[in-house]
Design an enzyme around this catalytic site. Structure first.
Site, PDB file in Angstrom:
ATOM      1  N   SER A  36      -4.125 -17.669  20.916  1.00  0.00           N
ATOM      2  CA  SER A  36      -3.840 -19.243  20.611  1.00  0.00           C
ATOM      3  C   SER A  36      -2.438 -19.152  21.261  1.00  0.00           C
ATOM      4  CB  SER A  36      -3.816 -19.262  19.386  1.00  0.00           C
ATOM      5  OG  SER A  36      -3.168 -18.545  18.439  1.00  0.00           O
ATOM      6  N   TYR A  38      -1.336 -17.472  23.974  1.00  0.00           N
ATOM      7  CA  TYR A  38      -1.475 -17.273  25.324  1.00  0.00           C
ATOM      8  C   TYR A  38      -1.822 -18.892  25.844  1.00  0.00           C
ATOM      9  CZ  TYR A  38      -3.501 -16.489  30.015  1.00  0.00           C
ATOM     10  OH  TYR A  38      -4.031 -16.377  31.345  1.00  0.00           O
ATOM     11  N   LEU A  85     -13.378 -21.574  30.698  1.00  0.00           N
ATOM     12  CA  LEU A  85     -13.530 -22.887  29.902  1.00  0.00           C
ATOM     13  C   LEU A  85     -12.459 -23.371  29.703  1.00  0.00           C
ATOM     14  CD1 LEU A  85     -16.304 -21.968  27.413  1.00  0.00           C
ATOM     15  CD2 LEU A  85     -16.626 -23.467  29.129  1.00  0.00           C
ATOM     16  N   GLU A 115     -22.502 -24.300  20.793  1.00  0.00           N
ATOM     17  CA  GLU A 115     -22.829 -22.924  20.690  1.00  0.00           C
ATOM     18  C   GLU A 115     -21.481 -22.279  19.772  1.00  0.00           C
ATOM     19  OE1 GLU A 115     -23.802 -21.483  24.265  1.00  0.00           O
ATOM     20  OE2 GLU A 115     -25.044 -23.046  24.920  1.00  0.00           O
ATOM     21  N   LYS A 117     -18.749 -19.713  20.139  1.00  0.00           N
ATOM     22  CA  LYS A 117     -17.830 -19.113  21.099  1.00  0.00           C
ATOM     23  C   LYS A 117     -17.504 -17.607  20.713  1.00  0.00           C
ATOM     24  CE  LYS A 117     -14.030 -19.492  24.136  1.00  0.00           C
ATOM     25  NZ  LYS A 117     -13.870 -18.269  24.243  1.00  0.00           N
ATOM     26  N   ASP A 119     -16.258 -14.082  20.502  1.00  0.00           N
ATOM     27  CA  ASP A 119     -15.068 -13.143  20.909  1.00  0.00           C
ATOM     28  C   ASP A 119     -15.519 -11.823  21.453  1.00  0.00           C
ATOM     29  OD1 ASP A 119     -12.690 -12.906  21.269  1.00  0.00           O
ATOM     30  OD2 ASP A 119     -11.922 -12.952  19.229  1.00  0.00           O
ATOM     31  N   ARG A 138     -16.786  -9.531  33.702  1.00  0.00           N
ATOM     32  CA  ARG A 138     -16.364 -10.604  34.634  1.00  0.00           C
ATOM     33  C   ARG A 138     -15.384 -10.391  35.593  1.00  0.00           C
ATOM     34  NH1 ARG A 138     -13.694 -16.174  32.147  1.00  0.00           N
ATOM     35  NH2 ARG A 138     -11.842 -14.896  31.641  1.00  0.00           N
ATOM     36  N   GLU A 177     -22.232 -12.595  26.360  1.00  0.00           N
ATOM     37  CA  GLU A 177     -21.121 -11.954  25.875  1.00  0.00           C
ATOM     38  C   GLU A 177     -21.656 -10.443  24.949  1.00  0.00           C
ATOM     39  OE1 GLU A 177     -18.594 -13.769  26.475  1.00  0.00           O
ATOM     40  OE2 GLU A 177     -16.939 -13.060  25.003  1.00  0.00           O
ATOM     41  N   TYR A 227     -25.386 -11.325  23.542  1.00  0.00           N
ATOM     42  CA  TYR A 227     -25.763 -12.591  23.075  1.00  0.00           C
ATOM     43  C   TYR A 227     -25.826 -13.319  24.408  1.00  0.00           C
ATOM     44  CZ  TYR A 227     -25.426 -10.933  18.599  1.00  0.00           C
ATOM     45  OH  TYR A 227     -25.722 -10.314  17.275  1.00  0.00           O
ATOM     46  N   LYS A 318     -11.373 -24.168  19.876  1.00  0.00           N
ATOM     47  CA  LYS A 318     -10.825 -22.848  19.209  1.00  0.00           C
ATOM     48  C   LYS A 318     -10.486 -23.171  17.856  1.00  0.00           C
ATOM     49  CE  LYS A 318     -10.189 -19.943  22.753  1.00  0.00           C
ATOM     50  NZ  LYS A 318      -8.939 -19.746  23.337  1.00  0.00           N
ATOM     51  N   CYS A 412       2.058  12.223  -6.436  1.00  0.00           N
ATOM     52  CA  CYS A 412       1.269  10.878  -6.798  1.00  0.00           C
ATOM     53  C   CYS A 412       2.234   9.965  -7.593  1.00  0.00           C
ATOM     54  CB  CYS A 412       0.012  11.262  -7.625  1.00  0.00           C
ATOM     55  SG  CYS A 412      -0.798   9.944  -8.229  1.00  0.00           S
ATOM     56  N   CYS A 415       0.315   9.807 -11.145  1.00  0.00           N
ATOM     57  CA  CYS A 415       0.236  10.788 -12.378  1.00  0.00           C
ATOM     58  C   CYS A 415       1.105  12.136 -11.824  1.00  0.00           C
ATOM     59  CB  CYS A 415      -1.088  11.197 -12.248  1.00  0.00           C
ATOM     60  SG  CYS A 415      -1.775  12.401 -11.038  1.00  0.00           S
ATOM     61  N   CYS A 430      -4.287  12.447  -4.129  1.00  0.00           N
ATOM     62  CA  CYS A 430      -3.589  12.925  -5.240  1.00  0.00           C
ATOM     63  C   CYS A 430      -4.526  14.270  -5.888  1.00  0.00           C
ATOM     64  CB  CYS A 430      -3.603  11.773  -6.136  1.00  0.00           C
ATOM     65  SG  CYS A 430      -3.274  12.608  -7.964  1.00  0.00           S
ATOM     66  N   CYS A 436      -5.685  11.861 -13.273  1.00  0.00           N
ATOM     67  CA  CYS A 436      -4.863  10.796 -12.909  1.00  0.00           C
ATOM     68  C   CYS A 436      -5.503   9.503 -13.155  1.00  0.00           C
ATOM     69  CB  CYS A 436      -5.017  10.760 -11.185  1.00  0.00           C
ATOM     70  SG  CYS A 436      -3.954   9.541 -10.519  1.00  0.00           S
TER      71      CYS A 436
HETATM   72  S1  IVH Z   1     -20.481 -20.977  28.596  1.00  0.00           S
HETATM   73  C1  IVH Z   1     -18.530 -21.618  33.111  1.00  0.00           C
HETATM   74  N1  IVH Z   1     -20.766 -20.055  26.115  1.00  0.00           N
HETATM   75  O1  IVH Z   1     -15.660 -18.040  26.919  1.00  0.00           O
HETATM   76  C2  IVH Z   1     -18.400 -21.095  31.888  1.00  0.00           C
HETATM   77  N2  IVH Z   1     -19.230 -19.218  27.406  1.00  0.00           N
HETATM   78  O2  IVH Z   1     -13.068 -18.853  27.669  1.00  0.00           O
HETATM   79  C3  IVH Z   1     -19.497 -21.171  31.110  1.00  0.00           C
HETATM   80  N3  IVH Z   1     -17.894 -17.564  25.738  1.00  0.00           N
HETATM   81  O3  IVH Z   1     -15.851 -16.567  30.117  1.00  0.00           O
HETATM   82  C4  IVH Z   1     -19.254 -20.119  29.806  1.00  0.00           C
HETATM   83  N4  IVH Z   1     -18.983 -17.913  23.950  1.00  0.00           N
HETATM   84  O4  IVH Z   1     -16.981 -15.107  28.084  1.00  0.00           O
HETATM   85  C5  IVH Z   1     -20.149 -20.104  27.249  1.00  0.00           C
HETATM   86  N5  IVH Z   1     -21.487 -19.634  23.928  1.00  0.00           N
HETATM   87  C6  IVH Z   1     -20.779 -19.379  24.999  1.00  0.00           C
HETATM   88  C7  IVH Z   1     -19.694 -18.801  25.026  1.00  0.00           C
HETATM   89  C8  IVH Z   1     -18.758 -18.416  26.183  1.00  0.00           C
HETATM   90  C9  IVH Z   1     -18.046 -17.116  24.433  1.00  0.00           C
HETATM   91  C10 IVH Z   1     -16.755 -16.968  26.579  1.00  0.00           C
HETATM   92  C11 IVH Z   1     -17.267 -16.669  28.195  1.00  0.00           C
HETATM   93  C12 IVH Z   1     -16.274 -17.393  28.918  1.00  0.00           C
HETATM   94  C13 IVH Z   1     -15.050 -17.485  27.985  1.00  0.00           C
HETATM   95  C14 IVH Z   1     -14.121 -18.859  28.409  1.00  0.00           C
END
Ligand code: IVH
Length: 674
Positions: A36, A38, A85, A115, A117, A119, A138, A177, A227, A318, A412, A415, A430, A436
């Site tokens: 965040s 960043y 994104l 969907e 996101k 991590d 990537r 991912e 996934y 986010k 400890c 005790c 301990c 103890c």
């Molecule tokens: S779609 C054109 N769907 O988020 C890019 N990305 O911050 C379309 N990520 O590099 C990406 N979950 O690695 C998509 N359900 C999801 C995702 C997802 C995680 C990641 C992905 C992307 C990064 C961008």
């Protein structure tokens, strides 16, 4: 300085900081600041560029993605670039995102696909004629690293595509991912901690570290999962017209997709989905840092297209910040219920991701040294989903002169028994054992458990009340409880009947077996199986008490370390006192049967899947009676795997290692002969 110069200087500064963190994040897999944070810096730079388009610096990261990959793996150029994104952080930004899409799609109804996101790490998978031929990271979005070998070890990822309903495409490139699910992450860290090895700061780092291993065997040993979230290429075309349908289409080939997924008719519903996902976040099996909103219709996606590095048809929403700075006020040592000493940092309370954090475990003295954390230091505290908060980084530049170094205590704190830390181990303990107070509850629970002295009536509620009344200093006091009948009757909700039941079940426990008694003592390293082996080998408690390390090591299942722990236990005077009191109270057992020939002596067996004619416990007992050890995991040392219905990864592993496998029927026939 002119205003222009100031703006350029500011841009240069932001570019420099972002480049440094990009390198740390994408190349070193060691994020130095929270995502965040960043994002905020990134947005600050973007805003400056929007206000001063003529001053945009040529090397700005706002139109590139990530950093160049390391050269350890072969480089591969992505046929379709892997873009990034944009982000929204609140409802207002979300509505603005929707408005921008609507403006470009006048008079059209827009449906949103929402969907998780994930991590983790974005990768791209190539399937040619249904066969997985390549997996690529990537990287910088244009060029990634070839990690095919590692990707092939990910268990939930189809290596060959087949479907009953649909023809397998000639070419399919799937994007998604790689993650380490939370349960696997916790387990891996616990195992590494026990082995005194490096632990990972969070599941993302663990996944990244695992994928970037040059040795695929290491990646294979890590609990990774893939996934899918998109299709970059498909020939011939899959024929689906929406994002959600194309993901659904992928699942028929065995691809996993997120465990939550919404299709929303309007942006208000998207906001509601965000709130729901945020609330459910702790219960999800994987770590997420937000959700991704995509225009569902693929044609509409095409119309919207891309702006520089980001699609106009998707954005990330986010969750709030997960890292914060604070100071360490003190470092205390806590004694756990098994005697481990854990350092706990007392922090100046700080809000991290909506929760106030004031205590954070530092795990062990090794971690204190690794972080070089001292009392008075400024630290970054990281919290992610339901992963417990942790100190991620110490900022030595803010260290006060009077910062205090922390050492392992010699005694400890509960005790005062000596603290021991055997060589090669990460955890200090301990040595007080049954004496103890901190270890009392756990020692009592263990002592009364079913496989130990089996005092069913003495449940947790009783134990807590009895400790409160100071009637249980140690396990031997259990057998004097009948002398305190009046006091027992004062405990809330414990009437005559429950007190009598308790006293009866304590009385009944006095007749036991030597093996159960040895197990009940809670000696480190002595589980149920080892206790039985010790009973069989030594036959009497006296013989065991007087055994030296060499004699102990002759017992199957007992190595040097366990042997030392057993000797230590019987050398501590307060343990001997408790044992003598227990015997004086009337605990007794029949002499164990003379050791019979045990045909499977020393062998390690594994039972997996569901057995139809007996429970697993029963099969385990049969094997143990024949002298085998029953283990939970398959290795090259495993003698045989008994595979019932729906046997999964253990069976696969056995086959891979060439370990003998028996069906349930074969197993029954096998044991029959004895
Ligand atoms: S779609 C054109 N769907 O988020 C890019 N990305 O911050 C379309 N990520 O590099 C990406 N979950 O690695 C998509 N359900 C999801 C995702 C997802 C995680 C990641 C992905 C992307 C990064 C961008």
């Amino acid at each position: 300085m002119t205003q222009q110069n100031t703006v350029v200087a500011q841009m240069r500064q932001l570019i420099q900081i972002l480049a440094k963190h990009n390198h740390a994040y994408y190349v070193m897999d060691q994020p130095t600041i929270a995502d965040s944070e960043y994002d905020q810096l990134f947005h600050q730079l973007k805003a400056l560029e929007e206000q001063h388009p003529d001053l945009v610096q040529p090397d700005t990261p706002t139109n590139t993605v990530g950093a160049k990959p390391l050269s350890k793996f072969a480089n591969v150029t992505h046929a379709v670039p892997m873009l990034s994104l944009g982000n929204v952080f609140n409802e207002e930004d979300l509505y603005a995102f929707a408005r921008r899409a609507e403006e470009r799609l006048p008079n059209q109804k827009i449906e949103y696909d929402v969907e998780l996101k994930f991590d983790g790490l974005a990768i791209s998978l190539w399937y040619e004629h249904g066969i997985l031929v390549r997996g690529v990271t990537r990287g910088d979005g244009e060029t990634g690293e070839d990690i095919t070998q590692n990707v092939k070890t990910i268990r939930n990822l189809p290596k060959v595509l087949s479907s009953e309903k649909t023809a397998v495409p000639e070419l399919l490139e799937v994007r998604g991912e790689v993650l380490m699910p939370k349960a696997g992450f916790e387990k891996l860290n616990a195992e590494n901690e026990a082995k005194g090895e490096k632990t990972f700061a969070n599941p993302r780092n663990a996944a990244a570290g695992s994928l970037r291993q040059l040795d695929p065997a290491i990646a294979a040993s890590r609990p990774l999962a893939f996934y899918a979230y998109g299709i970059a290429q498909c020939e011939p075309n899959h024929g689906q017209s929406t994002m959600s349908a194309s993901l659904e289409w992928l699942t028929q080939f065995g691809f996993a997709v997120g465990e939550r997924h919404f299709i929303c008719d309007n942006i208000q519903d998207v906001q509601a989905a965000y709130e729901q996902i945020n609330a459910e976040r702790p219960n999800l099996s994987v770590e997420i840092d937000g959700m991704v909103i995509k225009v569902n219709d693929l044609k509409q996606q095409q119309t919207l297209g891309f702006l520089s590095r980001e699609p106009r048809w998707a954005t990330a929403y986010k969750f709030p910040a997960v890292a914060a700075l604070t100071t360490v006020e003190n470092i205390d040592w806590q004694v756990g219920r098994t005697g481990t000493l854990t350092p706990v940092a007392r922090l100046n309370p700080v809000a991290v991701g909506g929760v106030t954090v004031s205590n954070v475990t530092l795990h062990n003295i090794g971690e204190i040294h690794r972080l070089d954390v001292r009392i008075g230091d400024t630290v970054s505290v990281y919290r992610s989903g339901d992963v417990i908060p942790k100190v991620e980084k110490v900022w030595p530049e803010f260290r006060p002169n009077d910062a205090v170094e922390v050492h392992l205590p010699e005694c400890c704190p509960v005790c005062s028994s000596p603290v021991v830390m055997p060589e090669g181990e990460a955890l200090a303990r301990c040595s007080g054992g049954l004496y103890c107070a901190a270890q009392r509850i756990e020692a009592i629970r263990h002592f009364v458990s079913r496989k130990a002295l089996d005092i069913e009536g003495l449940g947790d509620r009783w134990v807590e009340s009895l400790l409160h009344l100071d009637l249980l200093q140690n396990v031997a006091d259990i057998y004097s409880l009948h002398e305190h009948r009046e006091q027992l009757l004062t405990i809330e909700k414990m009437g005559e009947k429950s007190v009598q039941n308790l006293i009866d079940s304590i009385e009944n426990s006095k007749k036991t077996t030597l093996a159960a008694f040895i197990y009940a003592l809670g000696i480190r390293g002595v589980g149920e199986t080892t206790a039985r082996m010790l009973a069989n080998t030594f036959q009497t408690l006296d013989a065991l008490r007087n055994a030296d390390i060499e004699a102990l090591k002759k017992t199957p299942d007992v190595g040097e370390i366990t042997a030392e722990w057993i000797v230590d236990f019987f050398q501590a005077p307060h343990n001997l006192e408790v044992v003598d009191r227990l015997l004086a109270a009337g605990i007794h057992w029949d002499a164990p049967a003379a050791p019979t020939r045990q045909p499977l002596n020393g062998e390690s067996w594994v039972i997996t899947g569901t057995l139809s004619t007996m429970g697993r416990d029963e099969a385990t007992q049969m094997l143990q009676a024949l002298g085998a050890r029953v283990s939970g995991s398959v290795s090259s040392k495993t003698k045989c795997v008994v595979a019932g219905e729906k046997a999964g990864s253990k069976l696969e592993k056995a086959e891979k290692l060439g370990v003998q496998v028996m069906t349930e029927a074969e197993f029954l026939e096998f044991v029959q002969q004895y």
